[in-house]
Every structure is written in structure tokens, then in C-alpha cells.
Write an enzyme that holds these catalytic residues in place. Structure first.
Site, short mmCIF file in Angstrom:
data_model
loop_
_atom_site.label_atom_id
_atom_site.label_comp_id
_atom_site.label_asym_id
_atom_site.label_seq_id
_atom_site.Cartn_x
_atom_site.Cartn_y
_atom_site.Cartn_z
CE LYS A 80 -4.34 0.77 0.43
NZ LYS A 80 -5.77 -0.01 -0.14
N GLY A 180 -26.80 2.10 2.52
CA GLY A 180 -25.77 2.83 1.76
C GLY A 180 -26.06 2.26 0.22
CB VAL A 181 -28.17 3.37 -2.33
CG1 VAL A 181 -28.47 2.55 -3.64
CG2 VAL A 181 -29.06 3.11 -1.20
N GLY A 182 -24.63 3.74 -2.76
CA GLY A 182 -23.48 4.35 -3.47
C GLY A 182 -23.39 3.25 -4.94
CE1 TYR A 186 -29.68 2.35 -9.24
CE2 TYR A 186 -27.99 1.45 -10.73
CZ TYR A 186 -29.32 1.78 -10.60
OH TYR A 186 -30.35 1.73 -11.43
#
Length: 365
Positions: A80, A180-182, A186
Site C-alpha cells: 500500500k 448505503g446505495v452508492g 446500487y
């Protein structure tokens, strides 16, 4: 912070500091483990309060990637990068090109990708200086937006967890609470709706909720109500730390399976839900679709091949559940064990190979 002590504790291989005065680049690359292959992990740009905080974040995230890549069945290790700075005002072309030269200098030991605070455009600048970068523009042969792929993996993993809880992996008629509907959620909702699941959704973004209500016949609730709704499956797809002392007593679901990272506030919360008999699909196993997708770019991106590999998340969740039963441990610990066992097998076969090679050489002499 005693850096070598920390590195030794979790057996890190390398910590690289990259500085470029002209562009203001201050980056830290952490390489945790390359037993399975080169370290793959994104570049995060963030306003850290201190250098120590940045180093710690890089180290923690790199180790997480070792486990994620190993559990996903990828021949890649974990690494990372964190860049210290404000992604809204401190970016410039020279910065990412300078960073690309540092990656090139590692000669393939580390491969980067986008993460919090970085974009496809930033990856394209890194790509000017090195090929050891994924998640670049489709024009350069990349896979594009990873959200639909991640969502498909979560959907597959959810089915495997449902099979354990309900005796069938069919989600038809199941009530699924999606938090959450990011972008990822979605796409997940679309798969669930197509299979005939009933959706309950929430999000602080009212437009996202409205879209799910209109397109998938979802029922909406307020953000703080999602934990306590009557449902079969709870799917956290927004923030981390949502499985905690406040929320656990409210949860009525038999399965927890969602796309969010670091869903357990603390390891003990994984123990609590295990004791309650809830089937938990460990986050880094079920949400690995994105990393599986970008990893495919290393072979020249092929969507069908990538999707076939993402389908295997079903099998990975099954394997985690199997190990949890075998060793009488919660699934979050079984996921770590699955990753560790894979790394160990490779380490052993590699050392056997080296020993055998040595015997052959000594016989030749």
C-alpha cells in the site's frame, strides 16, 4: 514509533520513503509480503496529522492487502502507498510522475492502483513513468469502473452465506436490508431485485435512495433505522465499524453480507455475532471483486476471465464457513486462517523447490 519493532512484529518486508521537493511528494510505500507474488495495493492520498499516523496507515493497509489478495486466490502479495497531502489542492502532474519513477525503481515488487483520494487520471500520470500500475484509463487497456464487478462478487458471496443460513442459495423472496446505495450497492441491488429479493434501503443521499425505490421497488428507512428492520440479510455497503455494541442488539438478520470495508468495529464484535448464530461473510473476502478485476489487467484485461474469477467468491465464502466449522472459530478469524494457510503452502513449496534445486546443483558438482 519503533519502526523495526513494528516491521518485525507482523513480518513486513520493506518500507520505502519517497520525497520530491519540487512537486511536494511525500509518499510511503509499505510492502508486507511477496510470497505469492508482487505486492498489489492502492495509493491513498490523505491529510495525515503526523508522519507517524501516515506510516501506521500504510503498514496496516499493506498487511490487509496481503490477506485480501491471498483469500481471493490471486498470485499477488500485499502492499500500500500513502501520499501525505490534501487531494483537493496538493496534486500536480510532477508529483505523480515522480511517484511513478519510485515505483519503477522497485522493479515490479510493488504494483499500485487508485484508492481514497486518487483517481484514474492520477494513475494515468503514474503510468507515464511505469507499467507497474493498474486501474488506468480504458484507453490504455484497463478495466474501467470496478463498482459493477465488486457488486457482482458481493452478490455471489451473499448467496453462499444464505445457503449456510437458509439451506438454499436462492434469494427469491428474501428481505435484504442494504445500508448505503452508492455505486457498488446500487449494482448489488439490481442483482438482488432481478432474483426477486425484497429490498429495504437507506443512505444519507436521498437521491440515491429515491432511485432504488423507483427502479427496484425498494422500501426506504432512515439511516439509523436500518439496523433494526425485520429482514433475512443485512448488507452494510457504506461505512466501516457498523457492527458494534450499539447496533448488534438491534440486528434481526440471520446473515450479514455487504461491500463495506472493516465492518466489525472490533474483533470481539465478530465473536458476539458468531455466538448469536449469525452467518457473517468477512468483508475482505466478499468485496474482493474490485481487486480481482484490476489484477486481471496484469495479463491484459479480459472481462470474461475476470468475471469467472469473481464468481469464485462464492466458493471462497463457502471455504471460510468450512474452516470456521472445522476449527470452531468465527468466520472473521477463519478468513485470516484461509489466507495464512495459502501463503504458508506457497512458502513451503518454494523452500522445497529451493532445497531440491540445491541438491541437483550439489550432485552436478
Amino acid at each position: 514509533m519503533k519502526i523495526f519493532q513494528y516491521l518485525e512484529k507482523y513480518d513486513y518486508e520493506q518500507l520505502v520513503f519517497c520525497q520530491d521537493k519540487q512537486s511536494g511528494l511525500k509518499a510511503i510505500i509499505a510492502i508486507h509480503d511477496t510470497t505469492l507474488g508482487p505486492a498489489l495495493g492502492g495509493t491513498r492520498m490523505w491529510t495525515y496529522d503526523s508522519e507517524e499516523e501516515a506510516i501506521e496507515d500504510a503498514l496496516r493497509l499493506a498487511r490487509g492487502m496481503t490477506y485480501k489478495n491471498a483469500a481471493a486466490g490471486l498470485n499477488l502479495g500485499g502492499g500500500k502507498t500513502v501520499i501525505i497531502g490534501d487531494p483537493r489542492k496538493d496534486k500536480n502532474e510532477e508529483m505523480f510522475r515522480a511517484f511513478g519513477r519510485y515505483i519503477q525503481g522497485l522493479n515490479g515488487r510493488y504494483i499500485t492502483a487508485e484508492d481514497v483520494g486518487t483517481t484514474v487520471a492520477d494513475m494515468d500520470l503514474i503510468h507515464e513513468e511505469t507499467d507497474y500500475v493498474t486501474g488506468i484509463s480504458p484507453a490504455f487497456g484497463s478495466s474501467g469502473n470496478p463498482s459493477p464487478v465488486t457488486a457482482y462478487g458481493v452478490y455471489r458471496g451473499m448467496k453462499a452465506a444464505a445457503k449456510e443460513a437458509f439451506g438454499t442459495d436462492s434469494l427469491e423472496g428474501k428481505v435484504i436490508a442494504v445500508q448505503g446505495v452508492g455505486n457498488v450497492a446500487y449494482n448489488l441491488c439490481r442483482h438482488l431485485h432481478e432474483e426477486g429479493a425484497q429490498l429495504i434501503v437507506t443512505d444519507i443521499n436521498k437521491e440515491a435512495v429515491q432511485r432504488a425505490v423507483e427502479e427496484f421497488g425498494a422500501k426506504s428507512v432512515e439511516p439509523n433505522e436500518i439496523y433494526g428492520v425485520e429482514c433475512d440479510i443485512y448488507s452494510p455497503c457504506a461505512l466501516g465499524g457498523v457492527i458494534n455494541d450499539e447496533t448488534i442488539p438491534q440486528i434481526k438478520a440471520k446473515v450479514i453480507a455487504g461491500a463495506a470495508n472493516n465492518q466489525l468495529k472490533d474483533a470481539r464484535h465478530g465473536d458476539i455475532i458468531h455466538e448469536m448464530g449469525i452467518i457473517y461473510a468477512p468483508d475482505y473476502v466478499i468485496n474482493a471483486g474490485g481487486v480481482i478485476n484490476v489484477a486481471d489487467e496484469l495479463y491484459g484485461y479480459n472481462r470474461d476471465r475476470a468475471m469467472k474469477k469473481v464468481e469464485m467468491i462464492y466458493n471462497n465464502i463457502e471455504r471460510v464457513i468450512e474452516i470456521a466449522k472445522r476449527d470452531s472459530i468465527p468466520t472473521y478469524r477463519a478468513a485470516d486462517r484461509m489466507a495464512e494457510e495459502r501463503i504458508e503452502r506457497m512458502r513451503n513449496s518454494r523452500s522445497q523447490f529451493l532445497q531440491n534445486g540445491h541438491h541437483i546443483l550439489s550432485r552436478r558438482k
